[in-house]
Design a protein around this motif. Structure first.
Motif, PDB file in Angstrom:
ATOM      1  N   ARG A   1      45.929 107.792  89.478  1.00 37.94           N
ATOM      2  CA  ARG A   1      45.833 107.492  90.908  1.00 37.94           C
ATOM      3  C   ARG A   1      47.218 107.485  91.546  1.00 37.94           C
ATOM      4  NH1 ARG A   1      43.743 102.221  91.697  1.00 37.94           N
ATOM      5  NH2 ARG A   1      44.104 101.804  89.506  1.00 37.94           N
ATOM      6  N   ALA A   2      48.170 106.875  90.850  1.00 39.01           N
ATOM      7  CA  ALA A   2      49.516 106.776  91.407  1.00 39.01           C
ATOM      8  C   ALA A   2      50.098 108.170  91.656  1.00 39.01           C
ATOM      9  CB  ALA A   2      50.409 105.978  90.469  1.00 39.01           C
TER      10      ALA A   2
ATOM     11  N   PHE B   1      48.304 109.783  94.645  1.00 36.40           N
ATOM     12  CA  PHE B   1      48.620 109.222  95.959  1.00 36.40           C
ATOM     13  C   PHE B   1      50.059 109.541  96.363  1.00 36.40           C
ATOM     14  CE2 PHE B   1      45.225 105.863  95.128  1.00 36.40           C
ATOM     15  CZ  PHE B   1      44.333 106.469  95.988  1.00 36.40           C
ATOM     16  N   ASN B   2      50.972 109.385  95.439  1.00 30.23           N
ATOM     17  CA  ASN B   2      52.375 109.544  95.786  1.00 30.23           C
ATOM     18  C   ASN B   2      53.167 109.854  94.521  1.00 30.23           C
ATOM     19  OD1 ASN B   2      55.040 109.272  96.468  1.00 30.23           O
ATOM     20  ND2 ASN B   2      54.844 107.265  97.405  1.00 30.23           N
TER      21      ASN B   2
ATOM     22  N   GLU C   1      56.080 111.134  94.028  1.00 32.87           N
ATOM     23  CA  GLU C   1      57.480 110.738  94.011  1.00 32.87           C
ATOM     24  C   GLU C   1      57.603 109.236  93.703  1.00 32.87           C
ATOM     25  OE1 GLU C   1      59.459 111.707  97.634  1.00 32.87           O
ATOM     26  OE2 GLU C   1      61.431 111.203  96.819  1.00 32.87           O
ATOM     27  N   GLY C   2      56.732 108.456  94.346  1.00 29.19           N
ATOM     28  CA  GLY C   2      56.747 107.018  94.111  1.00 29.19           C
ATOM     29  C   GLY C   2      56.369 106.693  92.673  1.00 29.19           C
ATOM     30  N   ALA C   3      55.386 107.417  92.141  1.00 27.79           N
ATOM     31  CA  ALA C   3      54.951 107.180  90.769  1.00 27.79           C
ATOM     32  C   ALA C   3      56.092 107.482  89.817  1.00 27.79           C
ATOM     33  CB  ALA C   3      53.742 108.052  90.449  1.00 27.79           C
TER      34      ALA C   3
END
Lengths: 516, 350
Positions: free
Chosen positions: B225-226, B229-230, B232-234
C-alpha cells in the motif's frame, strides 16, 4: 488588543483596482472566510497575513475563481467578476502565483508560459512570438530565465520566476502571490521584492499572502490580518510592529525559543572528501568535508539547487556517495540505504513533507511506525503487523508531541502542515537520534509551528544530538546554528568563526564569491 | 456551471450507499435499451434476476462463473494497489492453465488431497513466473509494464494455440484442438450435485480473505500500500520499492494463474483456446468496481457474473440481446467510479 485598528478598509482615496465585499465561504461546518471586505489600490502591495488555516488561500482562490463564495462579491475596476471563473479573472488582469507551482515539468519554460494562452486549434504554434514577448518581459522586469530549459531542471526559485512571468505574459495587472518567499533564499527574496517594487512602480498591484512577518513589513504598503476566517484589521506597514502583528495573527503571545551555549561533544557525523554523481553539475557534491558533533547545530546555507538535496539525500540514506567516506557515530558507513542509516541513529526530517515525509493516504499510526516496520513491538511473528501496538505507540506520541488529529487511525493527508511536521518530528526524534538531519524544517509553517520545531531541535541538541540544519531561511540559521557552512555548486565551505553571524559575508559566499 | 469541491469529511453512510445507488442508476439507464428492443423493462429485469439467482441451478451457474473473476479480480486489485499495472492477467490465466495441463494430465498421480493443492500451486507459480519477466524489466530497465504485460497475453495465447494444435493435442479429441483431460485425482470436486459449481469457488473465497488479511494485517501489505500510495515516501521510510513491486507482481500473477487452474481442473476438465472469454481483462473491471478491496472483489465478481448469466437467460426468453450484459458492466463501472468521485467531492451548481 487592537481597538485602535480600523476594521473597515478606508483606502478608497486612491484609485481602487480590486474590491472584495463581504466575502463569506463555508466548507461544511468550517467558515473559511467570514464577511471579508478589502480593497486594493493601483500601485499598492497589500499583504494578507495569517496563520495556516486562517483562510488566506481560500480568499485568494475566491478572487481567482477557483472557489465560489457563498456570499459577497469581487470587483475589478468597479466591474464585478462572475464567480467561479478563472478565465474571467485572468481576463480582468488577475495573475496568480501559487504556493505549489502549477507548471508542467516535462515542458520547457516557454511552453509552460504559452500553455493555455494559445488558440486551441491552430496549425502554427506561436513559439517565436512567445519567445520575443518572454524575452522582453524578462528584460523589463529583470526576471532571468532560459526559455528553452525544461521546467523539471529548474530550481524552486527559478520556477517561481517562471510562474510570475506566466502571469505577466497573460497581461496581469494584479498579481496574487501565495507564500512567495516560502521557497526562496534571502537573496532570491530580495530579488523578488525588487521585482515586485518595479512592477508596482509600473502601475501594477500585488497581493502577497504570507506569515513571514519580517518580510511582510519590508515589502508591503498595508497589511490585512486574518484569523480564523475573519478580518482582524488592516494596518499600514510603516506603523506596524513585528511583535504586535505576531500576537494579532496567532491570537496569543508567541515565545521564541532561546539557545543556550553548550560544549560540543564527540563527532556524530564525519564526511571526508565526499562527492556524489548523478544529479546536475551544480547539485552534485564535490569533495565535501564536514563533521558534526554532539550538542551542536551546524547550519548549511545556500541558494536552492546548489547541492543541498544531494547532501540531505546522502545523510538520509537515499543516495550513495561516488567517492569519499562517511562516518556515523564513529563507524564507517558501508551500506547506503534508509534502513541502515535510521538504525545507526539518524533522525531525518525531509525537505518535502508531502512527497517524502509521509504517505498521505495511510493512517497516522501507520506513518508513525513506518521507519520501525520490521521491528518489535510493531511486528508479530515474521510478518504480522501489530496494529494495536502501533496505535498505542501513536496515541502516546500524538499526546507527547501535541499532534492535532482526530486520532491514530485518521488519514494523514487531512493533517495541517504544522501537524504533519510534528508527526515527522515525532517519528524522527522519539527514538532519540544522535544525529538529526533537518532540511528546511520550518518551510511553509506558521509562527507557532516554527517555534515548536525550533524548540524540539534545541531540546534534542541539549540532550546530545548533533544536528545538520539545511535551510534557505538565514534568520533561522542565524538564530539556531552554532556554526554555519555555505554550500555553493556542490562545494561546502565553512564560515570562519569570527564571521559566522555576518549576513553580508554569508550572502557573498552563497553567490560563490570568495570570502574577503 | 458545475463545480466540484473536496469534502473534508466523508460520512460513512454515503460511502456505503454510493455504489448501490450507482448500480440502481445503471439499471435505470440500461432500461432504455430494453425499451428499444421492445420489451417491458420490469419483466425483463425480472427475467434477468431469475436467470441469475432464481433457482439452485442459476445460482450455481452465477457462482461458478464468478470463480475465475474473483481470482483475476484479486490479481488486478493487488497489483493496482501497488500501482503496478498488470494488464496481463489473461496471459497469466492461460499460463496457469498450461501448468495444470502439464502436471495434471498424467505427469504423476497422487491422491486428490495432495494433487489438488499441487495443481493450484503449480498454476500460481506459472502465473507468477510469467509476470516475473515484465516486473524485472520494469524494476531494472524501467520498461512500462502496461505494454509488456498486455503484449505477453498474445504471446501466451499463441503458445497455447500451438500446444493444443500440436504436441499437446489430445489424440482422443476427434480432431478438436484441445489438450488431454485432467486425471481424476486432479479434478476439483463439485460443491453441489448436478451443477458445475466446484471447489475452485471455495478456494477463490479463501484467496480473497487471504489477500485481505495480507493487505491489511501484514508488513507486506503495508509495504504494497505504501509503495502504491507514495513510492518516494515509502522509499524514504526504508521500504525497498523494487522488492515490494516484484513481490506484488508474483502474488498478482499467482492469483491469475490460479484462475486458469480452477477453470481447467474444476469447470472444463481440459485446456482449450476458448477457456477464457476475457476473464483476465474482466478482472480489471471487477477490481475497479470493488475499489481494489479484496473482499469487495467477491461481491463485484458475483455481481458481474450474475449480470452475464442473467442476461444470457433473459436473451433466451425475450428479444433483448445478451449484449446488454456488456452494456450493464460498462455503465456500472463508469457510474461506480463516478459515485466514488461524488463521495470524495461535493457538487456545486452556480
Amino acid at each position: 488588543m487592537n481597538q485602535n485598528l480600523p476594521t473597515e478598509d478606508n483606502s478608497a482615496t486612491l484609485e481602487e483596482i480590486l474590491k472584495l465585499d463581504g466575502i463569506t465561504k463555508r466548507f461544511g461546518n468550517l467558515t473559511a472566510n467570514d464577511g471579508i471586505s478589502l480593497s486594493l489600490a493601483v500601485g499598492e502591495i497589500l499583504a494578507v497575513l495569517g496563520e495556516n488555516g486562517a483562510g488566506k488561500t481560500t480568499l485568494m482562490n475566491i478572487i481567482f475563481g477557483h472557489y465560489v463564495a457563498d456570499e459577497g462579491s469581487v470587483e475589478v475596476r468597479g466591474q464585478s467578476l462572475p464567480p467561479g471563473s478563472s478565465e474571467a479573472a485572468i481576463k480582468a488582469g488577475i495573475g496568480m502565483v501559487h504556493q505549489h507551482f502549477t507548471l508542467a515539468e516535462n515542458l520547457t519554460v516557454l511552453e509552460n508560459i504559452i500553455l493555455g494562452r494559445e488558440p486551441l486549434f491552430s496549425i502554427r504554434q506561436k513559439l517565436s512570438a512567445g519567445r520575443r514577448k518572454l524575452r522582453a518581459l524578462s528584460e523589463q522586469f529583470g526576471l532571468d530565465v532560459q526559455p528553452d530549459t525544461l521546467v523539471g531542471d529548474l530550481t524552486v526559485g527559478q520556477r517561481q520566476r517562471v510562474e510570475i512571468l506566466k502571469a505577466l505574459y497573460a497581461d496581469a495587472q494584479i498579481l496574487i502571490l501565495d507564500e512567495p518567499t516560502a521557497v526562496l533564499t534571502p537573496q532570491e527574496t530580495e530579488n523578488l521584492f525588487a521585482t515586485l517594487r518595479s512592477l508596482v512602480k509600473k502601475g501594477m498591484s500585488a497581493i502577497i499572502i504570507s506569515h513571514k512577518l519580517n518580510e511582510i513589513l519590508r515589502i508591503s504598503d498595508r497589511i490585512a490580518l486574518l484569523r480564523r476566517g475573519k478580518l482582524i484589521g488592516v494596518v499600514d506597514a510603516k506603523d506596524a510592529d513585528r511583535d504586535q502583528l505576531a500576537e494579532m495573527m496567532v491570537g496569543r503571545k508567541v515565545t521564541r525559543p532561546k539557545t543556550q551555549s553548550l560544549k560540543a561533544g564527540a563527532a556524530v557525523l564525519k564526511l571526508e572528501n565526499v562527492s556524489t554523481s548523478g544529479a546536475s553539475s551544480s547539485e552534485d557534491l564535490k569533495n565535501v568535508n564536514l563533521s558534526i558533533h554532539a550538542h551542536e547545530i551546524c547550519g548549511v546555507a545556500g541558494v536552492a539547487g546548489n547541492g543541498q538535496n544531494s547532501l540531505a539525500d546522502l545523510i538520509c540514506g537515499i543516495r550513495a556517495p561516488s567517492s569519499g567516506s562517511i562516518e556515523l557515530m564513529g563507524k564507517k558507513l558501508t551500506r547506503f540505504d534508509c534502513r541502515t542509516v535510521v538504525k545507526a541513529g539518524v533522525g531525518r526530517i525531509p525537505e518535502d513533507r508531502h512527497a517524502k515525509g509521509i504517505i498521505g493516504e495511510m493512517a497516522v499510526w501507520e506513518n508513525l511506525v513506518s521507519e520501525d516496520l520490521r521491528q518489535p513491538p510493531f511486528i508479530r511473528g515474521a510478518f504480522l503487523l501489530d496494529k494495536s501496538a502501533g496505535c498505542d505507540h501513536a496515541a502516546s506520541t500524538i499526546e507527547r508531541y501535541d499532534i492535532r488529529c482526530p486520532g491514530p487511525q485518521a488519514e494523514t493527508r487531512l493533517l495541517s502542515g504544522g501537524n504533519l511536521q510534528k508527526l515527522i518530528l515525532a517519528r524522527g526524534l522519539s527514538r532519540q537520534p544522535r544525529l538529526i538531519i533537518a532540511s528546511q524544517p520550518s518551510r511553509g509553517l506558521d509562527e507557532g509551528a516554527i517555534a515548536y520545531v525550533h524548540g524540539q531541535l534545541l531540546e534534542a541538541r541539549k540532550h546530545g544530538a548533533g544536528i545538520l540544519l539545511i535551510s534557505e531561511d538565514l534568520d533561522e540559521l542565524l538564530s539556531l546554528a552554532d556554526r554555519i557552512a555555505v554550500i555553493f555548486r556542490g562545494q561546502l565551505r565553512e564560515i570562519p568563526a569570527e564571521a559566522s553571524h555576518d549576513i553580508r559575508q554569508i550572502g557573498l559566499m552563497m553567490s560563490g564569491q570568495e570570502a574577503v | 456551471m458545475i463545480r466540484l469541491e473536496p469534502r473534508e469529511r466523508v460520512p460513512i453512510w454515503l460511502a456505503g450507499i454510493a455504489p448501490i445507488v450507482a448500480i440502481i442508476v445503471t439499471l435505470v439507464l440500461c432500461s432504455a435499451l430494453i425499451l428499444w428492443a421492445g420489451e417491458p423493462v420490469f419483466q425483463s429485469y425480472l427475467l434477468l434476476v431469475e436467470g441469475a439467482l432464481g433457482s439452485k441451478f442459476a445460482i450455481s451457474e452465477t457462482l461458478s462463473r464468478a470463480t475465475p473473476l474473483i481470482f483475476t479480480g484479486l490479481a488486478a486489485a493487488v497489483a493496482f494497489r501497488a500501482k503496478f499495472w498488470n494488464i496481463g492477467a489473461e496471459g497469466q490465466f492461460y499460463f496457469g492453465a498450461l501448468a495444470v495441463t502439464w502436471i495434471g494430465t498424467g505427469l504423476f498421480s497422487l491422491p486428490p488431497v495432495l494433487m489438488i493443492p499441487i495443481l493450484f500451486l503449480a498454476g500460481a507459480v506459472a502465473g507468477g513466473a510469467l509476470l516475473y519477466v515484465p516486473v524485472v524489466l520494469k524494476t531494472r530497465l524501467n520498461v512500462d509494464e502496461v505494454v509488456t504485460t498486455l503484449l505477453l497475453n498474445f504471446v501466451v495465447i499463441l503458445l497455447v494455440s500451438y500446444l493444443i494444435e500440436g504436441p499437446w493435442k489430445d489424440p482422443m479429441s476427434l480432431g478438436w484442438p484441445q489438450a488431454a483431460p485432467i486425471i481424476e485425482q486432479g479434478e476439483l470436486p463439485k460443491l453441489l450435485e448436478r451443477t458445475r459449481l466446484h471447489l475452485g469457488f471455495v478456494v477463490a473465497i479463501v484467496a480473497a480473505i487471504a489477500v485481505w488479511f495480507l493487505m491489511k494485517l501484514t508488513v507486506w501489505g503495508y509495504e504494497i500500500r505504501a509503495v502504491g500510495f507514495n513510492a518516494e515516501g515509502a522509499s524514504f521510510a526504508g521500504i525497498s520499492i523494487n522488492s515490494t513491486v516484484i513481490r506484488t507482481a508474483l502474488i498478482s500473477g499467482g492469483l491469475a494463474g490460479m484462475a486458469g487452474v480452477s477453470e481447467v481442473a474444476g469447470l472444463k476438465g481440459y485446456l482449450t483456446l476458448d477457456l477464457s472469454p476475457g476473464f483476465g481483462y474482466a478482472g480489471i473491471a471487477v477490481a475497479m468496481l470493488a475499489q481494489l478491496h479484496p473482499l469487495g472483489v467477491i461481491a463485484s465478481a458475483i455481481f458481474l457474473s450474475a449480470i452475464f448469466i442473467g442476461a444470457d437467460s433473459m436473451s433466451r426468453s425475450s428479444d433483448v440481446s445478451s449484449y446488454i450484459a456488456d452494456v450493464v458492466t460498462a455503465v456500472s463501472l463508469l457510474l461506480v467510479l463516478l459515485s466514488v468521485m461524488l463521495v470524495r467531492f461535493r457538487v456545486r451548481w452556480s
